[in-house]
Design a protein around this motif. Structure first.
Motif, PDB file in Angstrom:
ATOM      1  N   ALA A  40       1.859  40.289   6.986  1.00  0.00           N
ATOM      2  CA  ALA A  40       2.305  39.243   7.893  1.00  0.00           C
ATOM      3  C   ALA A  40       2.775  39.790   9.226  1.00  0.00           C
ATOM      4  O   ALA A  40       2.691  39.108  10.251  1.00  0.00           O
ATOM      5  CB  ALA A  40       3.424  38.436   7.247  1.00  0.00           C
ATOM      6  N   LEU A  74       2.853  41.981   1.294  1.00  0.00           N
ATOM      7  CA  LEU A  74       2.987  40.676   1.971  1.00  0.00           C
ATOM      8  C   LEU A  74       3.675  40.854   3.312  1.00  0.00           C
ATOM      9  O   LEU A  74       3.235  40.322   4.339  1.00  0.00           O
ATOM     10  CB  LEU A  74       3.813  39.724   1.108  1.00  0.00           C
ATOM     11  CG  LEU A  74       3.117  39.025  -0.064  1.00  0.00           C
ATOM     12  CD1 LEU A  74       4.095  38.076  -0.728  1.00  0.00           C
ATOM     13  CD2 LEU A  74       1.892  38.283   0.418  1.00  0.00           C
ATOM     14  N   LEU A 101       6.839  33.117   4.063  1.00  0.00           N
ATOM     15  CA  LEU A 101       6.786  34.445   3.464  1.00  0.00           C
ATOM     16  C   LEU A 101       8.067  34.792   2.720  1.00  0.00           C
ATOM     17  O   LEU A 101       8.068  35.566   1.776  1.00  0.00           O
ATOM     18  CB  LEU A 101       6.545  35.453   4.589  1.00  0.00           C
ATOM     19  CG  LEU A 101       6.319  36.895   4.207  1.00  0.00           C
ATOM     20  CD1 LEU A 101       5.070  37.008   3.374  1.00  0.00           C
ATOM     21  CD2 LEU A 101       6.195  37.724   5.469  1.00  0.00           C
TER      22      LEU A 101
END
Lengths: 539, 494
Positions: B184, B180, B211
């Motif tokens: 990002a 993740l 996030l």
């Protein structure tokens, strides 16, 4: 400011404790019995050093100058400003004397009565002395806390290992430990809170008791000062012990071996009261003043409740254990009343008097209850039971024992001419002026004390006809032989008890030497608090 | 990468060489007749390797440096490398008598311990998500082998399998969290991700705020697994009980410390912008961890399981320091409390397991009731275990007290009253089960015919080192405090 005298007093017992662990038997090729005798006599001899030095403190302290003397203040953990700061004043010197004195007597008595695991017993007893003395000399909160906890551990073992199986020693030991620990972990948080509140962005805070008493952390902050006050107070109230935190005490006192009970009642309970006088009163006067009536009420409840419960006991040792709750209630009453008087100039003298009485009560209770537990030990070693219903008529068989017991019991109930009278007089004289109603209720305790001592102890144990069928087997404490009749006090028991009885009579007739000590400290303290209060109110 | 960089890698290189050397020497001497005496030297070869690796830390001292783009040679990493080297050295001493008669493949065991030290060194110094993952996996896989090392012991095998299954899941989840962050921000470098976070638009719903929480939770699964935080702790009791006792000592100290080191590095460097979120989460995890650990420990009858739950509870206390982090604090930064705690806890817990190893080696017993009357069978073992237990309970004058003092202090400073009050209550609960062991050792008489317990020399050395340091860190903690306070310097920390 580096006087090593207090360090020596504190750590000589540690040295002695380590010495008891060495394999003397192998080194000097002694058999087990002779090695144990060496350990016993060696421990007694070592304990004479701090006792002698404590007497030296007593006479070496300059009362005219007052304040803390024999100070040592060197960095211990410099990074967070923890110092090895020790010092004594008029409050701590008599208590240090009490500690070293009762330790020597306890070792002397135990040398003749402890038969199992001798090495460990004397090791732990000396370690205990170090912990207790350390608390009385510490002027740094962390140092105080460390000694406070260190003293906890040996007593846990003394109760657990040498307790009588029927008294549930393991249960009593862990209960004692957890109660005290539960109080002290919150005390630790309060100590940390003091540190952070006294620090600023540039300078670290302080753990120093004297410095904190000057700075008065949390002054003006009702919430935080209240939290810190109660965190400390509960830790001390558990140790005192005050109702409703007292339930560990009867178990621990009953289960502990004789010398352990003596130290427990004589010194360990004083640690709590000492903490209140040394830390709470000077550092949180404002919060203490606010909650003083609660403390007074707890004291009075302890006095009356302890006395009533004592009266209901049939186990002599348990009875005396509960009487401690009652007697330490006087201390709380005196301290609470004095705290309530903070900030009221007309009460300065009365409050100093109440504090004198409270401190004197601590000392007297140490002497008289210490003696009472020794006296219970005397009868227990002979009869192997403590049930009052099985006793009676001992005055015929053991007149000497009766005499010693009577003096001690009368001290405990506050008979004029004996030491206990003065402390109760001062507490009530001081408290009456400040918290009249509570003092009046508290006086009930004196009546109840007379009741359980005269009715329960003296009548059931000593008066009446001696019935030989009640207890068939008596042990001769010097030889261990079985007998049909009790034998009067043996020489070693006289040696244990006479010094205590002598103090009761001496301070009963002439309390001035010890009162001057306390008075010089407390008058100064109360004047200081009254003045600083006015300054704050004015600003 | 230049030659100076290599000097910062000296500990890792030395450990690699030492591990290889032990493997090869073992192989060389394995089939030779009469080589048993020589093979007994292998643990000492490993100890020399660890000693040299410790010396290899000297060039890394004192500065914050980037090494070969993926590693940091900062005081923080040095602290944990030193901790790992010392810890494994003591573990090796306890393993020497333990393995005798339990397995013929002792050489490999020491080589694996060196390899696992290397893994720790890589993981605590890694500044790149990929290397962090690799380091943690290296550590995990080596640990699985060590846990299952006693092939003929079913419990050992069960322990390894459970550890493996939980570990594989945890690291998969952690990897998802890393992906993740990578997805990002487009980088795996901790400093790079932090910069991306800092330059992203701020505010709820904007930029990278979405996030934060998922990444924190997913990463925590991996780090919390190593640190045995609730709810990622379920493997610990079974694994601790079944693993060879020296390995248990390793897992509960060095491996746990690695989990904390990586957690601190990632959370402090990468997720600094989201400190509010992860602080709240860590407070909750800390409360649950210590409470659950302590309450469950109360019911344990096996000493290894008891110490396992105790070590879960200890992780909860340690986490307080991370939750109460405040880097501008003068002496209570929270993080230095974590380091002090972990260092004191290392000696205390390895020492406690050393006593367990001694008793187990002599009698095969691991139940608490088998410790009845230990004081008459071996006064020294009983006395030392007592010291370790009161240190675990946080009673002075021991290192454990100093650890608690600093993490509780940090929480008081941050006014986390509820957290610190729960921790205080927990330490009273914990005292009960620690003292229950003491009760057996000192108050309960030994069984009829129980014989004195002999202790092998290497184990005596381990006990001496751990006991002396446990007490010393309580009596004179000054140097450790200074070192730990200095060691909270992290690479790329703003």
């Amino acid at each position: 400011m580096t006087n090593s005298l207090l360090t020596i007093i504190t750590f000589v017992p540690l040295l002695g404790a380590i010495l008891t662990l060495l394999p003397w038997g192998r080194w000097l090729s002694l058999d087990k019995a002779r090695e144990e005798r060496l350990i016993k006599n060696g421990a007694i001899a070592i304990s004479l050093i701090p006792l002698g030095l404590a007497i030296g403190l007593w006479f070496g302290y300059n009362q005219g100058a007052g304040g803390f003397q024999f100070e040592i203040n060197v960095p211990w953990i410099a990074a967070i400003n923890i110092n090895y700061h020790m010092g004594v004043d008029g409050l701590s010197i008599p208590l240090i004397f009490l500690t070293t004195f009762l330790t020597t007597l306890g070792l002397w008595y135990s040398a003749r009565t402890i038969k199992t695991r001798v090495r460990e017993f004397f090791f732990l007893f000396l370690l205990l002395e170090m912990g207790m003395t350390g608390v009385f000399v510490s002027l740094d909160l962390v140092l105080f806390y460390v000694f406070w906890e260190v003293g906890l551990v040996p007593m846990y073992f003394l109760i657990g290992i040498w307790g009588q199986p029927k008294d549930r020693p393991q249960y009593s030991a862990i209960k004692f430990f957890l109660y005290t620990l539960a109080g002290s972990v919150f005390m630790l948080l309060a100590i940390l809170a003091i540190y952070f509140s006294t620090g600023t962005a540039g300078a670290p805070g302080t753990f120093d008791i004297v410095e904190a008493a000057r700075v008065k952390p949390f002054a003006g902050n009702v919430l935080l000062s209240g939290l810190a006050f109660w965190a400390f107070f509960v830790a001390f109230a558990i140790k005192v012990p005050s109702w409703p935190f007292h339930t560990w005490l009867p178990d621990a006192h009953t289960a502990a071996p004789t010398a352990g009970s003596v130290i427990l009642a004589g010194v360990l309970l004083k640690l709590g009261a000492y903490g209140i006088l040394r830390i709470l009163l000077p550092i949180f006067p404002e919060a203490f003043q606010r909650y003083a009536l609660i403390v007074v009420a707890l004291g009075v409840i302890s006095i009356v409740y302890g006395a009533l419960v004592s009266m209901a006991q049939w186990d002599l040792k348990r009875l005396i254990a509960y009487s401690s709750v009652s007697h330490m209630g006087y201390v709380l009453l005196g301290v609470g009343a004095a705290a309530f008087a903070i900030g009221t100039p007309k009460w300065v003298d009365a409050s100093a008097m109440a504090l004198d009485g409270a401190a004197l009560q601590m000392f007297n209770h140490g002497i008289s209850t210490g003696a009472l537990f020794f006296l219970v030990g005397v009868i227990y070693e002979r009869a192997h039971l403590r049930d009052l219903k099985m006793f009676g008529g001992f005055s015929n068989k053991m007149p000497y024992y009766y005499g010693l017991f009577a003096v001690t019991a009368f001290t405990s109930l506050g008979l004029p001419g004996l030491a206990g009278f003065w402390s109760e007089l001062f507490v009530f004289r001081g408290a009456f002026e400040i918290v009249k109603i509570w003092a009046v209720i508290g006086v009930l305790g004196i009546v109840l004390t007379a009741a359980y001592i005269l009715w329960k102890i003296v009548q059931y144990t000593f008066l009446g006809e001696y019935d030989p069928h009640k207890i068939g087997h008596w042990t001769d404490v010097t030889t261990g032989a079985e007998e049909h009749e009790p034998r009067d006090v043996a020489l070693f028991e006289k040696v244990t008890l006479w010094p205590l009885v002598a103090f009761m009579i001496f301070f009963g007739v002439y309390p001035a030497p010890i009162l001057n000590f306390f008075n010089s400290t407390f008058v100064g303290l109360m004047k200081l608090e009254a003045r600083s209060w006015k300054l704050e109110a004015g600003s | 990468m230049n030659l100076t960089d290599l000097t910062y890698l000296l500990p890792e290189l030395i450990l690699l060489l030492a591990a290889t050397a032990v493997f090869l020497l073992d192989l060389l001497w394995l089939k030779r007749p009469g080589a048993e005496g020589k093979r007994a030297l292998l643990p000492y070869v490993a100890l020399v390797g660890l000693g040299l690796a410790a010396l290899g830390l000297i060039p890394s001292l004192g500065g914050v440096r980037q090494v070969a783009t993926m590693l940091a040679a900062d005081p923080f990493a040095v602290f944990f490398k030193a901790l790992a080297i010392i810890g494994v050295a003591v573990v090796i001493l306890t393993a020497i008598p333990y393995l005798r008669g339990r397995t013929p493949y002792r050489g490999e065991f020491y080589a694996l311990l060196l390899a696992v030290t290397l893994a720790v060194c890589l993981a605590v110094g890694a500044t790149n998500l990929v290397l962090i993952y690799l380091g943690m996996e290296f550590l995990s896989i080596t640990s699985y082998v060590l846990v299952g090392f006693l092939r003929h012991d079913c419990k050992s095998g069960e322990a390894a399998l459970k550890y493996f299954l939980y570990g594989a899941t945890a690291s998969a989840v952690m990897l998802y969290g890393m992906s993740l962050l990578y997805g990002a921000t487009g980088t795996t470098d901790l400093g790079g991700i932090a910069a991306a976070f800092a330059s992203a638009p701020q505010g709820a719903g904007a930029g990278l705020a979405w996030l934060g929480t998922p990444a924190i939770i997913l990463l925590l699964a991996g780090f919390g697994f190593k640190a045995s935080l609730v709810p990622f702790h379920q493997w610990a009791p079974d694994t601790y009980e079944g693993a060879p006792t020296p390995v248990t000592a390793f897992l509960s100290t060095v491996s746990k410390a690695t989990g904390f080191a990586v957690l601190i590095r990632v959370f402090m460097v990468v997720l600094a912008a989201m400190q509010y979120q992860w602080t709240a989460l860590l407070i909750a995890v800390s409360i649950v961890t210590m409470t659950l650990g302590n309450l469950t420990a109360l019911r344990q009858t096996n000493i290894k399981r008891l110490l396992a739950y105790s070590s879960i509870a200890q992780a909860g206390y340690i986490l307080i320091g991370v939750a109460a982090v405040w880097m501008s604090g003068a002496t209570f930064t929270g993080l230095n409390g974590v380091l002090i705690y972990l260092f004191a806890y290392l000696f205390t817990n390895v020492g406690a397991f050393a006593v367990v190893t001694a008793v187990e080696s002599a009698t095969g017993a691991t139940e608490v009731k088998d410790y009845a009357g230990l004081v008459t069978r071996s006064p020294w073992l009983a006395g030392l275990l007592f010291v370790f237990l009161i240190s675990l309970a946080g009673i002075p004058p021991t290192g454990g007290f100093m650890g608690k003092f600093f993490v509780f202090g940090a929480a008081v400073q941050q006014r986390l009253w509820v957290l610190v009050a729960i921790a205080a209550v927990n330490s009273v609960i914990a005292a009960f089960y620690y003292l229950n062991v003491v009760r057996y050792m000192f108050f309960t008489p030994a069984e009829e015919g129980a014989e004195p317990i002999g202790v092998a020399w290497p184990l005596r050395g381990a006990l001496l080192v751990t006991a002396v340091l446990t007490l010393l860190l309580g009596l004179a903690p000054g140097p450790l405090i200074t070192w730990a306070t200095h060691s909270v310097q992290l690479l790329a920390l703003r």
